[in-house]
Scaffold this active site. Structure first.
Site, PDB file in Angstrom:
ATOM      1  N   GLU A 101      13.553   0.075  33.057  1.00  0.00           N
ATOM      2  CA  GLU A 101      12.489   0.761  32.303  1.00  0.00           C
ATOM      3  C   GLU A 101      13.084   1.368  31.041  1.00  0.00           C
ATOM      4  OE1 GLU A 101       9.613   1.047  31.434  1.00  0.00           O
ATOM      5  OE2 GLU A 101       8.437   2.537  32.543  1.00  0.00           O
ATOM      6  N   ASP A 102      12.292   1.409  29.985  1.00  0.00           N
ATOM      7  CA  ASP A 102      12.777   2.005  28.735  1.00  0.00           C
ATOM      8  C   ASP A 102      12.844   3.523  28.835  1.00  0.00           C
ATOM      9  OD1 ASP A 102      10.022   2.232  28.856  1.00  0.00           O
ATOM     10  OD2 ASP A 102       9.622   1.216  26.964  1.00  0.00           O
ATOM     11  N   ASP A 105       8.749   9.172  31.795  1.00  0.00           N
ATOM     12  CA  ASP A 105       8.072  10.370  31.277  1.00  0.00           C
ATOM     13  C   ASP A 105       7.388  11.069  32.452  1.00  0.00           C
ATOM     14  OD1 ASP A 105       6.828  12.270  29.741  1.00  0.00           O
ATOM     15  OD2 ASP A 105       5.540  10.904  28.650  1.00  0.00           O
ATOM     16  N   PHE A 154       8.219  12.743  21.363  1.00  0.00           N
ATOM     17  CA  PHE A 154       7.800  11.350  21.331  1.00  0.00           C
ATOM     18  C   PHE A 154       8.850  10.569  20.549  1.00  0.00           C
ATOM     19  CE2 PHE A 154       5.596   7.558  19.999  1.00  0.00           C
ATOM     20  CZ  PHE A 154       4.976   7.197  21.184  1.00  0.00           C
ATOM     21  N   ARG A 167       9.669  -0.789  17.003  1.00  0.00           N
ATOM     22  CA  ARG A 167      10.463  -1.321  18.124  1.00  0.00           C
ATOM     23  C   ARG A 167      11.816  -1.840  17.658  1.00  0.00           C
ATOM     24  NH1 ARG A 167       6.995  -1.730  22.505  1.00  0.00           N
ATOM     25  NH2 ARG A 167       4.861  -2.360  22.088  1.00  0.00           N
TER      26      ARG A 167
HETATM   27  P1  5GP Z   1       5.265   7.410  32.373  1.00  0.00           P
HETATM   28  O1  5GP Z   1       4.371   6.503  33.163  1.00  0.00           O
HETATM   29  O2  5GP Z   1       6.579   7.735  33.029  1.00  0.00           O
HETATM   30  O3  5GP Z   1       4.531   8.638  31.893  1.00  0.00           O
HETATM   31  O4  5GP Z   1       5.580   6.698  31.006  1.00  0.00           O
HETATM   32  C1  5GP Z   1       6.193   5.511  30.926  1.00  0.00           C
HETATM   33  C2  5GP Z   1       5.711   4.733  29.716  1.00  0.00           C
HETATM   34  O5  5GP Z   1       5.062   5.557  28.736  1.00  0.00           O
HETATM   35  C3  5GP Z   1       6.891   4.123  29.020  1.00  0.00           C
HETATM   36  O6  5GP Z   1       7.199   2.859  29.547  1.00  0.00           O
HETATM   37  C4  5GP Z   1       6.418   4.078  27.581  1.00  0.00           C
HETATM   38  O7  5GP Z   1       5.686   2.889  27.375  1.00  0.00           O
HETATM   39  C5  5GP Z   1       5.476   5.250  27.446  1.00  0.00           C
HETATM   40  N1  5GP Z   1       6.159   6.423  26.866  1.00  0.00           N
HETATM   41  C6  5GP Z   1       6.427   7.607  27.469  1.00  0.00           C
HETATM   42  N2  5GP Z   1       7.069   8.449  26.635  1.00  0.00           N
HETATM   43  C7  5GP Z   1       7.210   7.781  25.462  1.00  0.00           C
HETATM   44  C8  5GP Z   1       7.814   8.115  24.191  1.00  0.00           C
HETATM   45  O8  5GP Z   1       8.358   9.197  23.944  1.00  0.00           O
HETATM   46  N3  5GP Z   1       7.759   7.150  23.253  1.00  0.00           N
HETATM   47  C9  5GP Z   1       7.186   5.930  23.429  1.00  0.00           C
HETATM   48  N4  5GP Z   1       7.219   5.079  22.422  1.00  0.00           N
HETATM   49  N5  5GP Z   1       6.616   5.581  24.602  1.00  0.00           N
HETATM   50  C10 5GP Z   1       6.635   6.501  25.611  1.00  0.00           C
END
Ligand code: 5GP
Length: 181
Positions: A101-102, A105, A154, A167
């Site tokens: 995973e990138d 959050d 962010f 990206r």
């Molecule tokens: P989660 O489900 O853990 O809240 O978030 C995961 C997804 O939300 C990540 O794979 C990404 O696509 C998006 N995301 C969460 N935080 C960020 C951020 O700071 N920047 C970007 N570009 N995407 C985010």
């Protein structure tokens, strides 16, 4: 750089060379832990593709890759739900899975993916996340291979986008709304 989004890059949080060093370290660790097996790396489109491309070229073990795509909705009152857009077509039963995973959050995406894949009876599932946001998470996600812990901003770059842009940045940067001067 031409501003296409009304937002601007403020600080570079993690440089390209720091990312390169960390990805090498993660690849070494994973190659060691999986030296007797052939894991499947599962990446979520589209943010994880650059991380995947760099990491697998540093691995010293045989492996395969798969992609999944999800969409998350944030309702006014709901905490958000995940909808699966594209799933793995190949059999994963009895296989070792590593989710790449990138960024972690809220944990909603990884929690969903973990449970979804577990249902298909793999031998094991581990999670590798390049970035982990320092936030209070209601959903507890166990990350086995962690890259960088970052403050709650962010961020864009190295696969992460804002409205599809940024990206291609080689580093991870903070994106903020442009203020009227
Ligand atoms: P989660 O489900 O853990 O809240 O978030 C995961 C997804 O939300 C990540 O794979 C990404 O696509 C998006 N995301 C969460 N935080 C960020 C951020 O700071 N920047 C970007 N570009 N995407 C985010």
């Amino acid at each position: 750089m031409v501003n296409i989004t009304g937002y601007k890059i403020t600080d570079v949080l993690i440089s390209a060379s720091q990312i390169n060093e960390k990805v090498s370290q993660l690849a070494r660790e994973i190659s060691k832990d999986y030296e007797n097996t052939t894991p499947i790396f599962v990446t979520i489109l589209k943010g994880g593709v650059i991380f995947l491309a760099d990491l697998i070229r540093k691995l010293t073990i045989p492996h395969t890759i798969e992609f999944m795509a999800v969409e998350s909705y944030q309702g006014i009152k709901s905490k958000g739900t995940i909808r699966l857009l594209y799933d793995i077509k190949n059999e994963i039963k009895g296989k070792d899975i590593i989710i790449l995973e990138d960024i972690l959050d809220t944990g909603l995406t990884l929690d969903y993916l973990y449970k979804h894949l577990l249902y298909r009876e793999p031998k094991s599932i581990k999670i590798c996340s390049l970035l982990i946001k320092d936030v209070e998470r209601e959903i507890d996600v166990h990350v086995d291979y962690s890259g960088f812990f970052i403050p709650n901003h962010f961020v864009v770059g190295y696969g992460l986008d804002f409205n599809g842009y940024y990206r291609n940045l080689p580093h991870i940067a903070i994106l903020k709304p442009e203020e009227n001067e």
